[in-house]
Design a protein around this motif. Structure first.
Motif, PDB file in Angstrom:
ATOM      1  N   UNK A 145      26.098 -19.151  57.677  1.00 28.29           N
ATOM      2  CA  UNK A 145      27.404 -19.634  57.207  1.00 28.29           C
ATOM      3  C   UNK A 145      28.382 -18.473  57.037  1.00 28.29           C
ATOM      4  N   UNK A 146      27.920 -17.376  56.434  1.00 28.19           N
ATOM      5  CA  UNK A 146      28.794 -16.218  56.225  1.00 28.19           C
ATOM      6  C   UNK A 146      29.230 -15.609  57.554  1.00 28.19           C
ATOM      7  N   UNK A 147      28.302 -15.527  58.502  1.00 22.85           N
ATOM      8  CA  UNK A 147      28.631 -14.941  59.805  1.00 22.85           C
ATOM      9  C   UNK A 147      29.608 -15.806  60.576  1.00 22.85           C
ATOM     10  N   UNK A 148      29.416 -17.121  60.521  1.00 24.14           N
ATOM     11  CA  UNK A 148      30.322 -18.023  61.233  1.00 24.14           C
ATOM     12  C   UNK A 148      31.731 -17.968  60.642  1.00 24.14           C
ATOM     13  N   UNK A 149      31.821 -17.872  59.322  1.00 23.09           N
ATOM     14  CA  UNK A 149      33.128 -17.762  58.675  1.00 23.09           C
ATOM     15  C   UNK A 149      33.811 -16.456  59.063  1.00 23.09           C
ATOM     16  N   UNK A 150      33.034 -15.376  59.094  1.00 22.12           N
ATOM     17  CA  UNK A 150      33.584 -14.071  59.480  1.00 22.12           C
ATOM     18  C   UNK A 150      34.031 -14.080  60.931  1.00 22.12           C
ATOM     19  N   UNK A 152      35.119 -16.654  62.693  1.00 19.65           N
ATOM     20  CA  UNK A 152      36.373 -17.415  62.795  1.00 19.65           C
ATOM     21  C   UNK A 152      37.554 -16.585  62.299  1.00 19.65           C
ATOM     22  N   UNK A 153      37.328 -15.834  61.226  1.00 24.68           N
ATOM     23  CA  UNK A 153      38.400 -14.996  60.654  1.00 24.68           C
ATOM     24  C   UNK A 153      38.818 -13.900  61.636  1.00 24.68           C
ATOM     25  N   UNK A 154      37.830 -13.252  62.258  1.00 23.40           N
ATOM     26  CA  UNK A 154      38.129 -12.153  63.186  1.00 23.40           C
ATOM     27  C   UNK A 154      38.857 -12.665  64.421  1.00 23.40           C
TER      28      UNK A 154
END
Length: 306
Positions: A145-150, A152-154
Motif C-alpha cells: 500500500x505504501x509503495x503504490x501510494x508513493x 502514484x505521487x511520483x
C-alpha cells in the motif's frame, strides 16, 4: 504484477518445466482456497516465481509432492499441482491478491473504456480478498500500500527521473522478498538481507521493463513514461530517436539485472534451483530482448511506413 518474470522454455528440462507448471497450478488452487474462486484470476507468472523462490530458500519448505486433478478453468484438462497449504504458496497467494486489488484500484481511478469497466466488476471481489490477505499478512499489505501510494505521487510529477520512478516498485519487491524470507525461515539473518537485495533489483528491473515495453503506447497516448521524459519523445519523434531510447533502456536494465544475479548467486537454494536459474539468467534477458528489440523493430517499421 507485470508478467515479465517467466522461464525460458527452450533451455528448460521437461522435468523442470513440469515442476514449474506444478507450482503454477498449486498457486492457482491456493488462491481459490484462500480467497475464493474469483481470486484465481490473480494468478501470474511473477507470483509463481515468488512462490518458487520462497520454497527454494528454506530447507523443508519445498513441495512435498505433486498430485493430479481436473483444472478448474478447463475441466477437460488434467493438471499436475504442488500440494496446497505450503507457507510459500500461502504468502504468494496473499501477494497476488493484494497486488491485483491495487492494480484494479489504479484502473478504476485512471483507466478508461473496457479497462475501467473490468475494474468496476472486479473490485468488490478483490476488495474482500485484499482484506483477508491483509489480516493474514499485515506487514506485506502495508508495504505494498505504501509503495503504490508513493508510485502514484511520483508519477504525478512529470519531471521525475528514472531512479525516482523505479524506487517504489523496487522497495515493494524488496520488502516482499524480505518478509517472505522471514516468514519461511524465521530466525535467519543472512537470508532476509539477500532476499531484500534480490527483490530490490528485480523490482527495479520489472518497473523499467514495463516502462520500456510501453514506450510506443505512451508516445501515442501521451501517457506518463520516465523514458519519454528523459529523451523528450513525442509523436513527431523519429524512429531513430525511439531506437536510441531502447538501447539506453537495455543498458539500464542490464545493470539492474546484473545486481539481481549477484544477490542470486550468493543465495543457497535447497530445491528448484535449475528452475530459478533458468528464469533469472535466461528468462529475464530473453524477455528484455524480445520486448525491447524484436517488438521495437516491428513498431518502428510500422511508424516509418505510416
Amino acid at each position: 504484477m507485470f508478467g515479465y518474470i517467466r522461464p525460458y522454455k527452450p533451455e528448460m528440462l521437461i522435468r523442470d518445466f513440469e515442476q514449474y507448471r506444478g507450482v503454477y497450478c498449486g498457486l492457482c488452487k491456493q488462491l481459490g482456497k484462500s480467497y475464493g474462486v474469483a481470486a484465481r484470476a490473480a494468478l501470474s507468472y511473477d507470483c509463481t516465481f515468488y512462490a518458487i523462490y520462497l520454497m527454494s530458500v528454506a530447507s523443508g519448505a519445498c513441495c512435498a509432492g505433486f498430485h493430479q486433478s481436473r483444472c478448474v478453468v478447463n475441466p477437460l484438462k488434467k493438471c499436475t499441482y504442488c500440494a496446497e497449504d505450503l507457507p510459500a504458496l500461502k504468502m504468494a497467494a496473499a501477494l497476488s491478491a493484494i497486488m491485483t486489488y491495487y492494480k484494479i484500484k489504479d484502473d478504476w481511478a485512471d483507466g478508461s473504456g473496457l479497462q475501467k469497466l473490468r475494474a468496476v466488476f472486479a473490485r468488490p471481489f478483490f476488495s474482500r480478498a485484499r482484506k483477508k490477505a491483509a489480516r493474514d499478512f499485515p506487514a506485506l499489505e502495508q508495504a505494498i500500500a505504501a509503495s503504490m501510494a508513493k508510485q502514484a505521487e511520483i508519477e504525478k510529477s512529470q519531471d521525475a527521473g528514472l531512479d525516482a520512478c523505479a524506487e517504489p516498485t523496487a522497495q515493494m519487491l524488496a520488502q516482499s522478498f524480505q518478509l517472505g524470507a522471514q516468514y519461511i525461515q524465521p530466525g535467519s539473518t543472512v537470508l532476509p538481507r539477500l532476499a531484500e537485495q534480490f527483490g530490490y533489483y528485480i523490482g527495479r528491473w520489472v518497473y523499467l521493463m514495463d516502462a520500456a515495453d510501453d514506450l510506443e503506447k505512451d508516445i501515442r497516448s501521451g501517457g506518463f513514461n520516465p523514458f519519454l521524459t528523459k529523451f523528450q519523445l513525442t509523436r513527431e519523434s523519429a524512429p531513430q530517436e525511439v531506437s536510441k531510447t531502447r538501447v539506453y533502456a537495455n543498458e539500464v536494465l542490464n545493470m539492474s539485472l546484473s545486481q539481481a544475479i549477484a544477490a542470486f548467486e550468493l543465495t543457497e537454494f535447497h530445491c528448484f534451483s535449475p528452475i530459478l536459474r533458468n528464469i533469472v539468467t535466461m528468462g529475464l534477458p530473453q524477455m528484455q530482448k524480445q520486448k525491447l528489440f524484436k517488438k521495437g523493430e516491428e513498431k518502428c517499421q510500422t511508424r516509418t511506413k505510416s
